[in-house]
Design a protein around this motif. Structure first.
Motif, PDB file in Angstrom:
ATOM      1  N   ILE A  36       2.012 -22.290  14.257  1.00  0.00           N
ATOM      2  CA  ILE A  36       1.923 -23.171  15.430  1.00  0.00           C
ATOM      3  C   ILE A  36       0.535 -23.796  15.529  1.00  0.00           C
ATOM      4  CG2 ILE A  36       2.243 -23.293  17.954  1.00  0.00           C
ATOM      5  CD1 ILE A  36       4.045 -20.878  17.784  1.00  0.00           C
ATOM      6  N   SER A  37       0.499 -25.071  15.949  1.00  0.00           N
ATOM      7  CA  SER A  37      -0.764 -25.787  16.175  1.00  0.00           C
ATOM      8  C   SER A  37      -1.250 -25.556  17.599  1.00  0.00           C
ATOM      9  CB  SER A  37      -0.567 -27.298  16.028  1.00  0.00           C
ATOM     10  OG  SER A  37      -0.069 -27.626  14.785  1.00  0.00           O
ATOM     11  N   ALA A  38      -2.422 -26.060  17.876  1.00  0.00           N
ATOM     12  CA  ALA A  38      -2.936 -26.056  19.246  1.00  0.00           C
ATOM     13  C   ALA A  38      -2.023 -26.927  20.115  1.00  0.00           C
ATOM     14  CB  ALA A  38      -4.357 -26.596  19.268  1.00  0.00           C
ATOM     15  N   MET A  39      -1.979 -26.614  21.426  1.00  0.00           N
ATOM     16  CA  MET A  39      -1.056 -27.320  22.315  1.00  0.00           C
ATOM     17  C   MET A  39      -1.493 -28.766  22.559  1.00  0.00           C
ATOM     18  SD  MET A  39      -0.354 -24.202  24.949  1.00  0.00           S
ATOM     19  CE  MET A  39       1.181 -23.260  24.715  1.00  0.00           C
ATOM     20  N   VAL A  42      -5.149 -30.498  22.425  1.00  0.00           N
ATOM     21  CA  VAL A  42      -6.229 -29.528  22.633  1.00  0.00           C
ATOM     22  C   VAL A  42      -7.316 -29.619  21.551  1.00  0.00           C
ATOM     23  CG1 VAL A  42      -6.708 -27.044  22.530  1.00  0.00           C
ATOM     24  CG2 VAL A  42      -4.981 -27.921  24.107  1.00  0.00           C
ATOM     25  N   THR A  43      -6.921 -29.881  20.312  1.00  0.00           N
ATOM     26  CA  THR A  43      -7.951 -29.964  19.253  1.00  0.00           C
ATOM     27  C   THR A  43      -8.938 -31.096  19.554  1.00  0.00           C
ATOM     28  OG1 THR A  43      -6.384 -29.060  17.671  1.00  0.00           O
ATOM     29  CG2 THR A  43      -8.321 -30.151  16.754  1.00  0.00           C
ATOM     30  N   ASN A  44      -8.430 -32.224  20.021  1.00  0.00           N
ATOM     31  CA  ASN A  44      -9.339 -33.329  20.405  1.00  0.00           C
ATOM     32  C   ASN A  44     -10.258 -32.890  21.542  1.00  0.00           C
ATOM     33  OD1 ASN A  44      -7.867 -34.769  18.597  1.00  0.00           O
ATOM     34  ND2 ASN A  44      -6.854 -36.091  20.085  1.00  0.00           N
ATOM     35  N   GLY A 119      -8.137 -23.276  19.748  1.00  0.00           N
ATOM     36  CA  GLY A 119      -6.922 -23.989  20.157  1.00  0.00           C
ATOM     37  C   GLY A 119      -5.667 -23.291  19.663  1.00  0.00           C
ATOM     38  N   GLU A 120      -5.680 -22.918  18.400  1.00  0.00           N
ATOM     39  CA  GLU A 120      -4.514 -22.270  17.787  1.00  0.00           C
ATOM     40  C   GLU A 120      -4.382 -20.810  18.231  1.00  0.00           C
ATOM     41  OE1 GLU A 120      -5.901 -24.845  16.403  1.00  0.00           O
ATOM     42  OE2 GLU A 120      -4.202 -25.980  15.604  1.00  0.00           O
ATOM     43  N   LEU A 121      -5.529 -20.144  18.411  1.00  0.00           N
ATOM     44  CA  LEU A 121      -5.456 -18.739  18.858  1.00  0.00           C
ATOM     45  C   LEU A 121      -4.802 -18.674  20.231  1.00  0.00           C
ATOM     46  CD1 LEU A 121      -8.980 -17.620  17.620  1.00  0.00           C
ATOM     47  CD2 LEU A 121      -6.768 -16.822  16.732  1.00  0.00           C
ATOM     48  N   GLY A 185      -1.645 -22.154  12.670  1.00  0.00           N
ATOM     49  CA  GLY A 185      -1.904 -23.103  11.597  1.00  0.00           C
ATOM     50  C   GLY A 185      -3.379 -23.470  11.612  1.00  0.00           C
ATOM     51  N   PHE A 186      -3.832 -24.168  10.568  1.00  0.00           N
ATOM     52  CA  PHE A 186      -5.108 -24.893  10.609  1.00  0.00           C
ATOM     53  C   PHE A 186      -6.358 -24.036  10.470  1.00  0.00           C
ATOM     54  CE2 PHE A 186      -8.091 -27.098  13.856  1.00  0.00           C
ATOM     55  CZ  PHE A 186      -8.605 -28.022  12.960  1.00  0.00           C
ATOM     56  N   ILE A 187      -6.247 -22.704  10.758  1.00  0.00           N
ATOM     57  CA  ILE A 187      -7.479 -21.916  10.750  1.00  0.00           C
ATOM     58  C   ILE A 187      -7.407 -20.782   9.735  1.00  0.00           C
ATOM     59  CG2 ILE A 187      -7.823 -22.457  13.194  1.00  0.00           C
ATOM     60  CD1 ILE A 187      -7.222 -19.535  13.856  1.00  0.00           C
ATOM     61  N   GLY A 199      -9.213 -28.649   7.943  1.00  0.00           N
ATOM     62  CA  GLY A 199      -9.127 -30.120   8.018  1.00  0.00           C
ATOM     63  C   GLY A 199      -8.091 -30.514   9.049  1.00  0.00           C
ATOM     64  N   ARG A 200      -8.342 -31.592   9.789  1.00  0.00           N
ATOM     65  CA  ARG A 200      -7.450 -32.029  10.856  1.00  0.00           C
ATOM     66  C   ARG A 200      -6.014 -32.118  10.362  1.00  0.00           C
ATOM     67  NH1 ARG A 200      -8.847 -33.910  15.957  1.00  0.00           N
ATOM     68  NH2 ARG A 200      -6.642 -33.466  16.215  1.00  0.00           N
ATOM     69  N   GLU A 201      -5.113 -31.794  11.224  1.00  0.00           N
ATOM     70  CA  GLU A 201      -3.670 -31.789  10.939  1.00  0.00           C
ATOM     71  C   GLU A 201      -3.305 -30.755   9.878  1.00  0.00           C
ATOM     72  OE1 GLU A 201      -1.924 -33.538  12.990  1.00  0.00           O
ATOM     73  OE2 GLU A 201      -3.693 -34.527  13.807  1.00  0.00           O
ATOM     74  N   GLY A 202      -4.151 -29.741   9.714  1.00  0.00           N
ATOM     75  CA  GLY A 202      -3.968 -28.792   8.616  1.00  0.00           C
ATOM     76  C   GLY A 202      -2.885 -27.739   8.807  1.00  0.00           C
ATOM     77  N   SER A 203      -2.183 -27.754   9.932  1.00  0.00           N
ATOM     78  CA  SER A 203      -1.165 -26.710  10.130  1.00  0.00           C
ATOM     79  C   SER A 203       0.000 -26.812   9.147  1.00  0.00           C
ATOM     80  CB  SER A 203      -0.603 -26.766  11.545  1.00  0.00           C
ATOM     81  OG  SER A 203      -1.605 -26.496  12.478  1.00  0.00           O
ATOM     82  N   ASP A 204       0.336 -28.024   8.757  1.00  0.00           N
ATOM     83  CA  ASP A 204       1.395 -28.185   7.743  1.00  0.00           C
ATOM     84  C   ASP A 204       0.985 -27.448   6.468  1.00  0.00           C
ATOM     85  OD1 ASP A 204       2.539 -29.958   9.496  1.00  0.00           O
ATOM     86  OD2 ASP A 204       2.126 -31.764   8.313  1.00  0.00           O
TER      87      ASP A 204
HETATM   88  N1  ASP Z   1      -4.467 -28.647  15.820  1.00  0.00           N
HETATM   89  C1  ASP Z   1      -4.974 -29.189  14.595  1.00  0.00           C
HETATM   90  C2  ASP Z   1      -5.126 -30.692  14.715  1.00  0.00           C
HETATM   91  O1  ASP Z   1      -4.698 -31.265  15.699  1.00  0.00           O
HETATM   92  C3  ASP Z   1      -4.136 -28.853  13.415  1.00  0.00           C
HETATM   93  C4  ASP Z   1      -2.755 -29.453  13.404  1.00  0.00           C
HETATM   94  O2  ASP Z   1      -2.279 -29.922  14.434  1.00  0.00           O
HETATM   95  O3  ASP Z   1      -2.115 -29.461  12.355  1.00  0.00           O
HETATM   96  O4  ASP Z   1      -5.684 -31.295  13.843  1.00  0.00           O
END
Ligand code: ASP
Ligand code: MG
Length: 422
Positions: A36-39, A42-44, A119-121, A185-187, A199-204
């Motif tokens: 799961i990513s941050a809600m 939240v990352t921004n 964010g992810e925690l 994800g992501f961390i 890296g941003r969007e790294g949860s995938d």
């Molecule tokens: N929360 C992180 C981001 O927004 C990771 C992700 O969403 O994949 O970059």
């Protein structure tokens, strides 16, 4: 086992969390790792806190308060009991952020990861608690216990050997007690136990790493779109869903800038031939898109990737002599050292042209190149990449635009364009 990934939009408020819970309920008898990513955004928001702290603007605490409010609002929609343990857990994470903020700022990338990783925690803690309260038994895993990287902060490079051993032993243990594992994800973590991000969007990418390591049957990414589309619906009306595509096509689309899936996601899956499904969390029953080995792109329609804010730079020798290999190797390393990615390049006998995203970093690079070369550039341009194009698709795209540079291969056309004055 299978891996699911829920992005920020799929857990952005209490209703979204409940919806994700409905999806998981349908799979509660299967072994599942849920990444799961941050809600929401939240990352921004955390990035803003990092900036305020690094620049010591004094706004960090106010921004942290807003973040707290956002999460409390979600908690109030999920937990009737205001004494629920989850409130303590949220508070503890926020206190940990406060501790960081009280110290003298260290290097940016390091600080970024120590703060942004919360964010992810937080999101996984909330989701895990809510699921456990609502009959979807699961275990929360701190992914930092298993996903180990080097010290490249903000873009951790995974240590596959160490992470494989840790994930396999931990997950196999957990699966003896619980079918569903909820993790971030992501961390990840460095060997010195500092948090790191991928890296941003790294949860995938995290979902793909875990699937690879655990030899999962499949990965499903739950999104707010019906699958992989042939264009960004915000930019092109009539965007259509692709039913299936090959790993290769998915990599190409991601490489050219389509925001389908994180570009690093495909390789770990392709190496083990694990299919990737992209589905809508709003319509979990519908088919979505499948990405897999040797799947021919279906339907075979053109896919469009659009990038605005492009700069086209042309570099020529001052005496109009040839641009030779030595020049190119020097020019390439200047771009690499500046951390600027080349979106497109073309060379002729006397000049070399590149198209890049506009960033403040380009100014000092251009200045540097000008010591040796004649450098001209044009900004506020667009870059179109069209996969599986027909000549007519290109004509219709370029109405009202001047084409400054064009490149075509058998499958891909790329155009750098400029708006004509109206
Ligand atoms: N929360 C992180 C981001 O927004 C990771 C992700 O969403 O994949 O970059
Ligand atoms: Mg996100």
């Amino acid at each position: 086992m299978n891996v699911f990934k829920f992005g920020g939009a799929s857990v952005k408020d209490a209703a979204a969390v409940k919806n994700a819970g409905e999806i998981l309920k349908l799979h509660s008898n299967e072994q599942l790792v849920v990444v799961i990513s941050a809600m929401g955004k939240v990352t921004n928001a955390l990035e803003k806190i990092v900036d305020a702290y690094i620049n010591q603007t004094g706004e960090a605490t106010t921004l942290l308060d807003e973040l707290k409010k956002y999460h409390l609002e979600i908690l109030s929609g999920l937990f009737a009991d205001s004494k629920h343990e989850v409130y303590n857990k949220l508070n503890n994470f926020l206190v940990e952020i406060e501790w960081v903020l009280e110290e003298t700022p260290r290097e940016y990338d390091f600080v970024y990861d120590q703060i942004v990783s919360f964010g992810e925690l937080i999101s996984t803690t909330i989701v895990s608690e809510w699921l456990n309260d609502n009959g979807i038994t699961n275990q929360w895993l701190d992914v930092r216990d298993c996903l180990i990287t080097d010290n490249t902060y903000r873009e951790g490079k995974i240590d596959w050997e160490v992470s494989t051993n840790l994930f396999q032993s931990r997950l196999n243990d957990i699966f003896k007690q619980s079918n569903i594992v909820i993790t971030q994800g992501f961390i990840g973590s460095t060997t010195e136990n500092f948090s790191i991000t991928l890296g941003r969007e790294g949860s995938d990418y995290t979902a793909a790493i875990i699937a690879h390591i655990m030899n999962a049957e499949s990965v499903t990414i739950w999104k707010d779109v019906p699958g992989v589309l042939n264009a960004d619906p915000k930019q092109f009306k009539d965007a259509q869903k692709l039913i299936q595509l090959s790993y290769q096509d998915a990599i190409e689309l991601a490489y050219y800038g389509a925001s389908v899936i994180h570009p690093k996601t495909i390789k770990p899956l392709e190496n083990k031939n694990i299919p990737l499904y992209v589905k809508s969390f709003l319509e979990p029953g519908s088919k979505g898109t499948v990405i897999g080995k040797d799947l021919e792109t279906k339907p075979l329609i053109p896919s469009f990737i659009f990038k605005s804010n492009q700069v086209l730079i042309s570099i020529a020798a001052k005496d109009f002599s040839f641009i030779a290999e030595e020049n190119l190797s020097e020019i390439f390393s200047d771009f690499a050292n500046a951390g600027i990615k080349l979106n497109l390049m073309q060379n002729s006998a006397i000049s070399f042209s590149v198209c890049i995203d506009d960033t403040p970093k380009k100014d000092s690079l251009i200045e540097k190149l000008r010591a040796k070369y004649k450098v001209k550039y044009n900004s506020s341009l667009q870059l179109y990449t069209i996969r599986h194009y027909y000549p007519s698709t290109i004509e219709s795209l370029t109405v009202g635009k001047e084409i400054l540079l064009e490149q075509r291969s058998r499958t891909t056309a790329q155009l750098v364009t400029k708006d004509l004055p109206k």
